[in-house]
Design a protein around this motif. Sequence first.
Motif, PDB file in Angstrom:
ATOM      1  N   VAL A 317       0.834  -1.203   0.000  1.00 37.84           N
ATOM      2  CA  VAL A 317       0.000   0.000   0.000  1.00 37.84           C
ATOM      3  C   VAL A 317       0.870   1.255   0.000  1.00 37.84           C
ATOM      4  CG1 VAL A 317      -1.622   1.343   1.382  1.00 37.84           C
ATOM      5  CG2 VAL A 317      -2.013  -1.094   1.035  1.00 37.84           C
ATOM      6  N   ALA A 321       0.938   3.836  -3.169  1.00 32.97           N
ATOM      7  CA  ALA A 321       0.492   5.211  -2.900  1.00 32.97           C
ATOM      8  C   ALA A 321       1.574   6.206  -3.305  1.00 32.97           C
ATOM      9  CB  ALA A 321       0.139   5.364  -1.429  1.00 32.97           C
ATOM     10  N   ILE A 335      -3.484  11.683  -2.412  1.00 30.68           N
ATOM     11  CA  ILE A 335      -3.658  10.278  -2.019  1.00 30.68           C
ATOM     12  C   ILE A 335      -3.188  10.123  -0.581  1.00 30.68           C
ATOM     13  CG2 ILE A 335      -2.940   7.894  -2.410  1.00 30.68           C
ATOM     14  CD1 ILE A 335      -2.719   8.477  -5.353  1.00 30.68           C
ATOM     15  N   VAL A 337      -3.041   7.602   3.097  1.00 31.03           N
ATOM     16  CA  VAL A 337      -3.065   6.249   3.649  1.00 31.03           C
ATOM     17  C   VAL A 337      -3.409   6.343   5.127  1.00 31.03           C
ATOM     18  CG1 VAL A 337      -1.746   4.141   4.091  1.00 31.03           C
ATOM     19  CG2 VAL A 337      -1.352   5.437   1.984  1.00 31.03           C
ATOM     20  N   ILE A 356      -4.464  -2.770  -6.407  1.00 31.31           N
ATOM     21  CA  ILE A 356      -4.430  -1.368  -5.983  1.00 31.31           C
ATOM     22  C   ILE A 356      -4.281  -0.452  -7.189  1.00 31.31           C
ATOM     23  CG2 ILE A 356      -3.136   0.312  -4.606  1.00 31.31           C
ATOM     24  CD1 ILE A 356      -2.432  -1.969  -2.701  1.00 31.31           C
ATOM     25  N   LEU A 360      -6.968   2.453  -7.894  1.00 28.25           N
ATOM     26  CA  LEU A 360      -6.523   3.846  -7.878  1.00 28.25           C
ATOM     27  C   LEU A 360      -6.720   4.505  -9.241  1.00 28.25           C
ATOM     28  CD1 LEU A 360      -3.256   3.716  -5.738  1.00 28.25           C
ATOM     29  CD2 LEU A 360      -5.416   4.807  -5.150  1.00 28.25           C
ATOM     30  N   THR A 374      -8.470   7.975  -0.464  1.00 22.44           N
ATOM     31  CA  THR A 374      -7.970   7.405   0.787  1.00 22.44           C
ATOM     32  C   THR A 374      -7.803   5.899   0.660  1.00 22.44           C
ATOM     33  OG1 THR A 374      -9.122   9.111   2.044  1.00 22.44           O
ATOM     34  CG2 THR A 374      -8.383   7.168   3.264  1.00 22.44           C
ATOM     35  N   LEU A 375      -6.629   5.421   1.046  1.00 24.30           N
ATOM     36  CA  LEU A 375      -6.389   3.979   1.186  1.00 24.30           C
ATOM     37  C   LEU A 375      -6.450   3.650   2.667  1.00 24.30           C
ATOM     38  CD1 LEU A 375      -3.381   3.538  -1.304  1.00 24.30           C
ATOM     39  CD2 LEU A 375      -5.767   2.970  -1.701  1.00 24.30           C
ATOM     40  N   LYS A 377      -6.734   1.003   5.728  1.00 25.77           N
ATOM     41  CA  LYS A 377      -6.527  -0.397   6.129  1.00 25.77           C
ATOM     42  C   LYS A 377      -7.275  -0.672   7.428  1.00 25.77           C
ATOM     43  CE  LYS A 377      -2.213   0.490   6.248  1.00 25.77           C
ATOM     44  NZ  LYS A 377      -0.774   0.367   6.532  1.00 25.77           N
ATOM     45  N   LEU A 392      -9.102  -3.587   2.928  1.00 24.52           N
ATOM     46  CA  LEU A 392      -8.471  -2.404   2.347  1.00 24.52           C
ATOM     47  C   LEU A 392      -9.552  -1.627   1.609  1.00 24.52           C
ATOM     48  CD1 LEU A 392      -6.040  -0.650   1.553  1.00 24.52           C
ATOM     49  CD2 LEU A 392      -5.738  -2.139  -0.452  1.00 24.52           C
ATOM     50  N   HIS A 393      -9.811  -0.391   2.057  1.00 26.75           N
ATOM     51  CA  HIS A 393     -10.821   0.467   1.447  1.00 26.75           C
ATOM     52  C   HIS A 393     -10.133   1.492   0.561  1.00 26.75           C
ATOM     53  CE1 HIS A 393     -14.155  -0.901   4.124  1.00 26.75           C
ATOM     54  NE2 HIS A 393     -13.143  -1.122   4.951  1.00 26.75           N
ATOM     55  N   VAL A 394     -10.554   1.575  -0.699  1.00 20.30           N
ATOM     56  CA  VAL A 394     -10.105   2.625  -1.620  1.00 20.30           C
ATOM     57  C   VAL A 394     -11.297   3.560  -1.812  1.00 20.30           C
ATOM     58  CG1 VAL A 394      -9.159   3.144  -3.888  1.00 20.30           C
ATOM     59  CG2 VAL A 394      -8.486   1.040  -2.716  1.00 20.30           C
TER      60      VAL A 394
END
Length: 489
Positions: A317, A321, A335, A337, A356, A360, A374-375, A377, A392-394
Motif C-alpha cells: 500500500v 500510494a 492520495i 493512507v 491497488i 486507484l 484514501t487507502l 486499512k 483495504l478500502h479505496v
Amino acid sequence: MTRRLLLSYLSLILLVLLCLEVPFGYVYARGEMSRFAGTGQQGAVMLAEVLEEKVEEKADADVPRVAAGFARRTGSHVIVTDRVGRVLTDSRNTVATGTDLSAEPDIATALRNRSTTGTRQDAVLGGETFVATMPGSSGTTVRCVVRVTYPLGGLTEKTRDAWLVLAAVGIGVLAAVTLIAFGLARWITRPVRALERATTQLADGTLEDPPATDLGPPELRRLATSFTHTAARLQHLLHAQQAFASEASHQLKTPLTSLRLRLENFEPYLDPRAQGSLDEAVSEVERLNRMVQGLLALARLENSATTPEPADLDTVVADRAAIWTAFAAENLVDIGVSGPSVGLVWAIPGALEQIIDNLLSNALRISPPGSVITLAKVAAGEDPRASAHVALHVIDQGPGMSESERQRAFDRFWRATDAYHDGTGLGLPIVQQLTRAGGGDVTLDTAPGGGLDATVRLKPADPHRPPSARRPRSATRARHGARPPARTG
C-alpha cells in the motif's frame, strides 16, 4: 466410501444372523425345557405308581426309602403325603412328618386325582425349579400324593452355553465377513479413489496420474475410461487456450502498433478540420490495445494455477500510494493512507499491486480537483462487514455509483453511462479475479459523504499454514499502460 460399504455389508450379515440365531436359540431353549419337563413328569408318574402300591400293600415303612432313593438318583426333592394330605416323608427333611399340606394348591389338586406341573422359585433347592405333583391313585381312589421338585440350574447352564456357542459362531461369521467385505469394498472403491485423485489433479490444471481403466467393476471401468477421455479433451482445450493467450499478445501487438503509427503519419497531410477525427481514431486504437491486453490477462488468470503466498499489505500500500501520488498531483488530487499495520495477507504473487493500481486508476479518473483518495486499512475482526478478513478500502470523493450500477460493475465490458469513451470495462473484473484467487473478495459501496468505497477483503496470512481458498490462479500482469486508464465498470 469403503467404510460405508463395509458397514452396509456388516449390517446385512448382522441382520441375517439375528434373524437366524435368535429364533434358533429360543426354539432350542424351549425344546430343552419341554424335554426336561416331560422326563421329570414321567419320573414323577412312575414314582407315584410305585408308592401307591406300597401304600396299598400297607408297606408304609418302605415309602421313605423309595422316595429318598429316587431323590438321590435324580437330584430332586420328593415330598409324599397320604390320601388326606398329611406328609408321609420328605427326602430332605424340610417338612415334618404328619404336617398337613392339603391346603396347598398343587396338593389339593392331586387329592382330587389331577396332576399339576409348573416352575417356581424354591428356597430348599435354591433358584428356579420344575415341580410335578402327581396323585398315586388306582381308578378314582387316591391313596397318596407325590410332589417332585427338580432344580433347573443344569438346564439353565446348558441353555446359556448354547447361547454362548451361537454368539461365538455369530462373531466368527462377522469377523470372516468383515475381512471378505473389507477386501471387496477396497476392490470396488479403488477406482473411485483413483478418480478422486485424478479429479483433484485435473482441477489443479494437469492430470499426471490418470485412473486405471482395468480395475474394479465394469461400471467403474467404463467411468474411468470416460473420465480419462474427457480429461484429455479438457487438457487439450486448456493447452490450446493457453497457447492462444501467450501468442495472441505478440501477434496483436505489432498490427495495433503499426495501425497507430500509420494514423499518426496522416497528421501532416490532413485538413485541420479532420484533426479531431484522427485523434479519436488514435484514441480508439489505444483503447483496443488496452482491451486486448485485458482480455489476454483474464485468459491467463483463468488458465493457470499459482499457490497464494504471504504478502505484506502495508508495504505494498505504501509503495503504490507513493508511485501514484505523481499521477494524482497532475489532476490536483491527493492520495492518503490511513489505518493500523495489518501485516501479512494471502495473495498470489504480484496480485496486490495490480489490485491497488486498477482501483486507484479508476478512482483518480473520476476524482474532482482538490479531493482526496484514501487507502484505509482495517485489521482482521475490526470491520463487521469483513468478518475475520483484513480489509483495504479505496475511497474516492467522486460522483459514486447507483445501486444498479454497483451490481453490474464487475461484469466484463460494462461501463457506467457517464464513463469516458476510452474505458475497457475490464479493470474491475480483473480486480475481482485476482482477489478471489487469494481467497478474498471485493465489493463496491457508497462512501460516507458521497463517492465510492471499493473494499478488498483478504485473508490474514499464517506463514506456517496454507490458506483454505478456492483453486488459486496466477497473477498475470493486467495493467493497461503506465497512465491511469479511464474509469471502467
